[in-house]
Each structure stands twice: as structure tokens, then as C-alpha cells.
Enzyme design. Sequence first.
Site, short mmCIF file in Angstrom:
data_model
loop_
_atom_site.label_atom_id
_atom_site.label_comp_id
_atom_site.label_asym_id
_atom_site.label_seq_id
_atom_site.Cartn_x
_atom_site.Cartn_y
_atom_site.Cartn_z
N GLU A 262 0.86 -1.24 -0.05
CA GLU A 262 -0.12 0.10 0.01
C GLU A 262 0.94 1.14 -0.04
O GLU A 262 1.82 1.42 0.88
CB GLU A 262 -1.05 0.13 1.16
CG GLU A 262 -1.92 1.25 1.37
CD GLU A 262 -2.75 1.34 2.66
OE1 GLU A 262 -3.35 2.40 2.74
OE2 GLU A 262 -2.80 0.55 3.36
N LYS A 394 -8.17 -15.18 16.16
CA LYS A 394 -8.35 -14.74 14.82
C LYS A 394 -9.91 -14.64 14.44
O LYS A 394 -10.34 -14.73 13.27
CB LYS A 394 -7.89 -15.92 13.73
CG LYS A 394 -6.14 -16.27 13.95
CD LYS A 394 -5.96 -17.49 13.13
CE LYS A 394 -4.43 -17.83 13.62
NZ LYS A 394 -4.03 -19.12 12.95
N ASP A 470 1.80 -14.45 12.60
CA ASP A 470 0.67 -15.05 11.97
C ASP A 470 -0.36 -13.61 11.52
O ASP A 470 -0.98 -13.05 12.24
CB ASP A 470 0.06 -15.90 12.86
CG ASP A 470 -1.10 -17.01 12.41
OD1 ASP A 470 -1.71 -16.08 11.04
OD2 ASP A 470 -1.64 -17.56 12.76
N HIS A 568 -2.16 10.47 -1.42
CA HIS A 568 -2.42 9.03 -2.17
C HIS A 568 -2.45 9.36 -3.81
O HIS A 568 -1.98 8.34 -4.25
CB HIS A 568 -3.95 8.51 -1.74
CG HIS A 568 -3.73 7.65 -0.51
ND1 HIS A 568 -3.47 6.25 -0.53
CD2 HIS A 568 -3.94 8.14 0.68
CE1 HIS A 568 -3.53 5.99 0.79
NE2 HIS A 568 -3.86 6.87 1.39
#
Length: 584
Positions: A262, A394, A470, A568
Site C-alpha cells: 500500500e 483470529k 501470523d 495518495h
Amino acid sequence: MKDHRRPPPPPSAAAAGEPPLNPLDRQQCPGSSVFKASDALPLPLYLTNGVFFAIFFSVAYFLLHRWREKIRTSTPLHVITLSEIAALVSLVASVVYLLGFFGVGFVLSFVSPGRPSHEDTCWDMDEEDKQPSIMCPQVVNAEKVFDDQLTIISPDKGEEAKKMLSQEDEEIVRSVVEGSTPSYSLESKIGDCRRAAGIRRAAVERLTGQSLKGLPLDGFDYESVLGQCCEMPVGYVVVPVGVAGPLLLDGREYTVPMATTEGCLVASTNRGCKAIYVSGGATSTVLRDGMTRAPVVRFGSARRAAELKLFLEEPDNFDSLAVVFNRSSRFARLQGIKCAVAGKNLYMRFTCGTGDAMGMNMVSKGVQNVLDFLRSDFPDMDIIGISGNYCSDKKPAAVNWIEGRGKSVVCEAVIGEDVVKKVLKTTVPALIELNTLKNLTGSAIAGSLGGFNAHASNIVSAIYIATGQDPAQNVESSHCITMMEAVNNGRDLHISVTMPSIEVGTVGGGTQLASQSACLNLLGVKGASKDSPGSNSRLLATIVSGSVLAGELSLMSALAAGQLVKSHMKYNRSSRDISKINGS
């Protein structure tokens, strides 16, 4: 475009009613280039070679030494002892092996320089009883004789992607495509992880009809992920790693690695680090440190489930349960058990210290020890699952937001008014108003769970990927509430982030891979702490929170100043023609 694909092979034995041969389950005769006799050795090839080399040189030295002694003592050379007989046998055996391994190919290069004969007697392993059976020699058509290097064509929207495979690998690819060789077993059967990945990759391209061109294959240590990080690899994905900083946190400077695709993310976090640095730095505090696992068990009645709940939560029973739990690891330390009843079902949430490991496996083993221990007093207990989602791993869950999971950290900084204006290009009142209406009120209206922040998950994910954590645990690790208020008579900004469930480790899993290990080393938290177990993982958690603080500060400032779209468009837009780069 002319089709250059190889014509289909002639009907195989399977077509004639005979079972297909699996090239990985047979040992071909001497002279065949498809499989070596060494493939059937019980030990890895390099170990077997090392053993026989050691036997050869040690036995040769022993016999020469004995020969010299006999000459000196005038002992007849034909008089040999039992140890000398054993040494002679070992010498002959090692010579036979070494000549058979290293000499056959050299001799055959002179005796039979052409292609290997397929008319020799070969062996195949019977699928039912796993007993070898001699296969009849078959006449090989000229169409079956391939070059040592075959060109495999994979269609990709009309483009031909050429890959070179040896004849041996070509047969294995066909067996994978035909289903006679499981793809997951290639590493164990071949013994070469890089070669297995290439064969699997070729098989995937043939099965799907799609090309994997652009996905790198070479340049990666596939041995490092075997049985640890990733199964059935066909390549690896390159993610660029940028650095933000220095982040001045608790009096120390850190250069933070961030793996992301990104645009603006690293640059924005870097600006936040600068604002924190010139304002004197940030401070952090670890509030809790404990990984959780919550099994679910069932009884014949709700009363029995309640009895176990009361037993587990009784303080007098904790010490005995802790002893049983802590047997799972020298770092495992049971901290507490919290239970919840749902009818006849009982959910037990174990919290455990795990040292420098993230600790999911460690906690699971400890929980299993306790469950086995409880069976003596509760034989009617039916274990439904080692995880009952009361952990909760998660998944966004209020229990993690309230109780915490992993490391619970709060990080704060005071940003001076002049820094807010010159570095962040906004004002203190504008930041406070935006934080209230966006991060607090807006998130409440949305019914957010732990999402009272601007983009904490951006920074968490980037650091997690870079340091081998993770990535899926970004879900609960990004639980964060960002607070802003004016201090020092309204001139300066106090900003804080509270993150109750940062799940990180510096040992185990992906942290042992070379690239991720290098990023951990950059932060000074690589591996386990010898002096204070758990301190490296706690330090990593504080660095994550400090980086989130910097990211929140910079993004909120860009929003308050109306710079988000402009930045951006500057950093996250490309004028390159991607279609030409990809060759499509």
C-alpha cells in the site's frame, strides 16, 4: 500461432488394463537415468555417503597401522585376528558402495553413451501388499524416448511459458497429474524440497491450464518451511519491505520494518515517527501478557457442567492444576482459568504465559494435560474440541477486547503545538474534534468491536508480515482505541493507543525464516531472551503499539488537514504501463 506442444504419448499400460507405474515407487535398473538406487536408502543421501566415507578411511587407516605393526614385529601377514577380518569386510563393503555410487555413471558414460535402455528388467511396488514384483520388459516406441531435457509448454492466454525439466522430473509430473503420486508427498519421496516445488508447480500448471509465470521459484530456501510454515509450495510472493523511523520509544530508537504493497503507509508512519521523535518520544506499558485457549466439554446435565466450573475456579485447586498445565513447557505458566456455561456445555478459558513464543501450541498442550488430569474426577466429561472459540483466536470478539489476549499494551506521547503545526500541518483542536467524531462516535454508530481507531490494522499487518507473525491474528491484534486530548493549557496534544490483544512472538513459526529473522534482528528482538524469558516478545509488542501510535497520529493529521486524497494521488498512483511489464 503454431502449436509446439509435444504430441500425446502412446497408450500406456493403464490403457491396456494394467495398473499405471508410479515412477516414485519404483527403482529402475542400472543404466536408467530416471531413478538412482540411492533413492531407496533409509537415510538421506549425504548421511549415507558420509557414513561409508568414514568407514572406508577409518578401516583403511586401521589395516595400514596393523600391517606396519606386523612388519615391525615380524608377524606373518596371513595371520589375521577377528577385528582384522571385520575391518576387511567393512573395507570391501565401503569400496563396493562407493564404486557403485560414484563409478557406475562414469563407466556407463563410456559403455553406453546414448540413452538408457528401457528394455532392462525393472521393479515396481505392488499397491496391495507393498511387495516388489518383476515387471516384464517392454519394447519402447521411438515416441516414448525423450531428450534429457524436455520443454514443457504451459498455456497462458496464447503465450508459451517454457520450463526445462529433466526426464526423471517429467515422469513424476505426469504421475502427479494422473493422481498416482500425491502432490503433498513429493518432498518426502524425492528428498529435495526445491525440486519438489518445481515439479508441483509444473503439475499445477498442467492441471489448471494456467501459467504461474511471474511467481518466483528460485532464490528461496524451501527446506526452511518444510513441516513448519507452508505446505505444498510452488513458489513465493515478494512483498516489499520499507522502514519507518527512527521511532523513539521508552528512551530507545527503533527502525521499524513494514512489509506492505500500500502506497503512503510507510511514508505516513514515518512522518508520525518524526513528530513523536521531535516531541521527546513515546512511552509504553505492558498491562498483561498471557495467551489463551478455551476448550469446550459436554456433560450429561447442566449441573455437572456447573460442578466442573466451580472446581476449576476454586482458588485451592489452582496450584495443582498449574503444576499439571506447566508440564507442557519450561516457559508455560498458567495464570488463570475463566469458565462459561451454556446448558450442558462448559467453556474453559485458560490464560498462560508463554515466554518469547506467541504460544498457541504451548497453551494447547498445557490444556490437553489438564483435560487428561480432570478425567479422573470427571469421567463423564466429553471433550468436544480443544478450542471452543471462547479463546478467541483470529476472530473479532468482545472477550479479547475486554479481557485481553497476548500482550495488552498502552502507548502514549505528548506532541507539542509547534510540531502539530509544522510537521503534521494541522492544529490540536482539529485533531481532537476529528478523533471524537471519527474514531469514537463514528465507530460507535457503526457498532465497531475494538475498532475505535483510524487504521491500526494497517501498521499491525505490515509489521506482522515483515517479522514472521501470523497475519491472521491481525484481526484481534488490531483491537485499538485511540484517545486524544489537549494538555498544557490546551496548547499540546496528548495521544494514546490502547491495544489489549497484541499476539506476537520472536521464536517459532515464521520468525525463523531468513528474511523475517533479519527484520526481527533490525529491531533487536531476534530469538529468545536468555536473561529474561518473554522480554523480547513484550518489547516487540510495545514497538507495534508505538508504530500504531505514529500511524494514527499521521493519518488523523492528514484527514484533519484535507491531505489524504492529495498524498495518495502522489504516492499511491503509478504512470507505468503494467500490461507491458507483465507482457500481456
